[in-house]
Design a protein around this motif. Structure first.
Motif, PDB file in Angstrom:
ATOM      1  N   SER A 216       9.572  20.229 -41.860  1.00 47.83           N
ATOM      2  CA  SER A 216      10.911  20.763 -41.602  1.00 47.83           C
ATOM      3  C   SER A 216      11.236  20.733 -40.111  1.00 47.83           C
ATOM      4  O   SER A 216      12.400  20.762 -39.735  1.00 47.83           O
ATOM      5  CB  SER A 216      11.082  22.160 -42.181  1.00 47.83           C
TER       6      SER A 216
ATOM      7  N   ASP B 128      16.755  27.295 -43.668  1.00 51.73           N
ATOM      8  CA  ASP B 128      15.333  26.919 -43.701  1.00 51.73           C
ATOM      9  C   ASP B 128      14.671  27.714 -44.827  1.00 51.73           C
ATOM     10  O   ASP B 128      14.462  28.916 -44.711  1.00 51.73           O
ATOM     11  CB  ASP B 128      14.715  27.263 -42.329  1.00 51.73           C
TER      12      ASP B 128
ATOM     13  N   THR C  38      10.095  22.367 -47.186  1.00 49.60           N
ATOM     14  CA  THR C  38       8.841  21.789 -46.688  1.00 49.60           C
ATOM     15  C   THR C  38       7.734  21.881 -47.737  1.00 49.60           C
ATOM     16  O   THR C  38       7.782  22.763 -48.597  1.00 49.60           O
ATOM     17  CB  THR C  38       8.390  22.529 -45.408  1.00 49.60           C
TER      18      THR C  38
ATOM     19  N   SER D 148       4.694  22.211 -46.521  1.00 49.31           N
ATOM     20  CA  SER D 148       3.608  22.773 -45.710  1.00 49.31           C
ATOM     21  C   SER D 148       3.004  24.018 -46.331  1.00 49.31           C
ATOM     22  O   SER D 148       1.825  24.290 -46.158  1.00 49.31           O
ATOM     23  CB  SER D 148       4.125  23.125 -44.314  1.00 49.31           C
TER      24      SER D 148
END
Ligand SMILES: Cc1ncc(COP(=O)(O)O)c(C=O)c1O
Length: 502
Positions: A204, A304, A334, A336
């Protein structure tokens, strides 16, 4: 001794127009490469035949130069390994820094760099980012990742590679992955999107960089949450934009405060599902206000949604993007947190009319994301492993979070207030006594405790506290890590008479 690549040719330029003999030129070039560390002890050097053919000379001068280097101890012959750089070279002879590293000559003249780099903070100044201890923020429980399965998918994709898959990929990411992400987001996050609006990015962080370049100008004002995600602020600052801190309360970003402060901001950066770092969820009324503000002032919202898959006491909250009827939201996600950060895969959902703009900028930036792991990931999602992994991890992280909250209240009691533990892989503890969190975090890092201080998340007036990640901390580590934190906080010697800490 460091592992070194073998058989790579150093740059040896021979010049037939000068009077120096060819064997001497080769000898000098090798000697220099060994002495300044470009060739490391143990590194294999090419055979005389290969080198002669590469540099276009007969073997004779090469043999001659090698013989000299062997005789002087720069090279040695190893049975079965050919000729290698001598392993017994004294350390003083070989530089520890490869050529090209900063050997700055004392009088090398002005060395101007762009003015924007000083706005960024150095990781070295934040030892908590470098320590590998309990509570490391962003660390996942990788021991629970289905590695065997993942390796099988990698091997299958690798075997199936051909000239087409080895060529440049699609600028916005693989079609298969974009389609799976679009259907996942529609169902799981109520995002309004088609695969055409999805762009795969290198985490991101890259999404923020691309969105900034497309939407903002140098000098643009951007609302950022206060406290907020420092790396987002840094992207805006790096691009010459001005982050405008807007306070966060129990309902999330205070939109009215933002309007009072800077109605005409060009964009707002928000983490509505799980505010970073305080962990609050933005209320429905604030979401509507934010969308309304963006529409009336012609501004953009960058959402986000970095860890919303993990919610513990309610169902995941729908995205802000899904509420927005005016296509003012750029949605960022994301892998992650749900998979692991080194994968460096994330995605953007772009309003349809901006898709071309994003492509234009992306082309110049990196010609698109690496293709291989996108394909592996698309298989992982399509074959159901992704959904299964999220379900398992939600249970595990839920247990870790409860264990941590219990321990914190048992061992630290009123010293701290725990906030933001309803979702994600971290929670925040607010310090009740004004103890300098940066100093404690620095000491903690030296004791293998990786806690992030809260105060650097503020642009204006700060509060003290810590962000504690629990994703990569095991059940058995939690009690001792909390005890360590308590001991760090209880070091009374640093308390000054006016109630502040030295
Ligand atoms: C607020 C926030 N957004 C995004 C990310 C993930 O960034 P990336 O996808 O670049 O790894 C993190 C990671 O800690 C984060 O805290």
């Amino acid at each position: 001794m460091k592992r070194v690549a073998s058989g790579i040719l150093p740059i040896i330029a021979v010049d037939r127009t000068i009077s120096k003999a060819l064997n001497r030129q080769i000898y000098d070039a090798y000697r220099a490469a060994i002495v300044d560390g470009r060739l490391r002890p143990g590194q294999r050097i090419p055979s005389t035949r290969v080198l002669a053919s590469e540099i276009g000379v007969s073997r004779f001068p090469v043999l001659n130069a090698y013989a000299q280097l062997l005789a002087e101890g720069y090279l040695e012959s190893r049975v079965g390994a050919g000729t290698v750089v001598s392993s017994s070279l004294p350390d003083q002879l070989t530089s520890s820094q490869p050529t090209g590293a900063p050997h700055v000559a004392a009088r090398s003249g002005p060395r101007p760099v762009a003015r924007r780099s000083p706005v960024l903070s150095r990781a070295e100044a934040m030892p908590w980012l470098l320590s590998w201890g309990a509570f490391r923020v962003g660390q996942v429980a990788f021991d629970q990742f289905p590695l065997h399965l993942w390796s099988g998918l990698i091997a299958r994709r690798c075997r199936g590679m051909d000239a087409q898959s080895a060529h440049y990929g699609n600028l916005r990411g693989s079609q298969a992955l974009r389609e799976t992400i679009a259907s996942y987001l529609k169902i799981a996050r109520s995002v309004r999107c088609e695969a055409e609006q999805v762009m795969i990015v290198n985490g991101s962080q890259q999404a923020l960089e691309i969105a900034t370049r497309v939407l903002l100008n140098s000098g643009s004002q951007v609302w950022v949450e206060e406290p907020g995600y420092r790396l987002a602020r840094d992207v805006f600052a790096l691009n010459g934009c001005h982050p405008v801190p807007v306070s966060v309360d129990v309902e999330g970003l205070d939109v009215a405060a933002g309007i009072r402060k800077c109605r005409k901001a060009r964009a707002a950066f928000v983490t509505p599902s799980h505010q970073f770092p305080l962990g609050v969820t933005m209320s429905a009324s604030r979401r509507l206000q934010l969308v309304e503000w963006a529409q009336t002032s012609g501004s953009w919202i960058i959402e986000d949604d970095y860890d919303s898959e993990y919610r513990y006491e309610s169902l995941p909250i729908a995205s802000l993007q899904g509420l927005d009827a005016h296509s003012r939201v750029i949605y960022v996600g994301t892998f992650s947190k749900v998979l692991f950060p080194s994968l460096r895969l994330g995605y953007l959902v772009i309003p349809s009319d901006l898709v071309d703009r994003f492509h234009m900028i992306r082309r110049v930036m990196d010609l698109g994301p690496p293709t291989f792991y996108q394909d592996v990931l698309a298989d992982f999602i399509e074959e159901g492993h992704f959904a299964r992994h999220i379900r398992r991890m939600r249970v595990l992280y839920g247990k870790l979070r409860s264990a941590l909250v219990d321990r914190l209240s048992r061992d630290l009691g009123s010293m701290v207030e725990v906030v933001g533990d309803e979702a994600g892989m971290h929670l925040t503890v607010m310090l009740q006594n004004g103890r300098p969190d940066v100093e404690v975090a620095e000491r903690a890092a030296r004791q293998n405790l990786s806690i992030w201080p809260l105060s650097p998340s503020y642009l204006g007036e700060t509060r003290q506290g810590f962000i504690l990640g629990f994703g990569g901390t095991t059940m058995t580590e939690i009690p001792s890590a909390v005890r360590k934190l308590r001991n760090l906080l209880a070091t009374k010697s640093a308390l000054l008479s006016d109630g502040t800490w030295s």
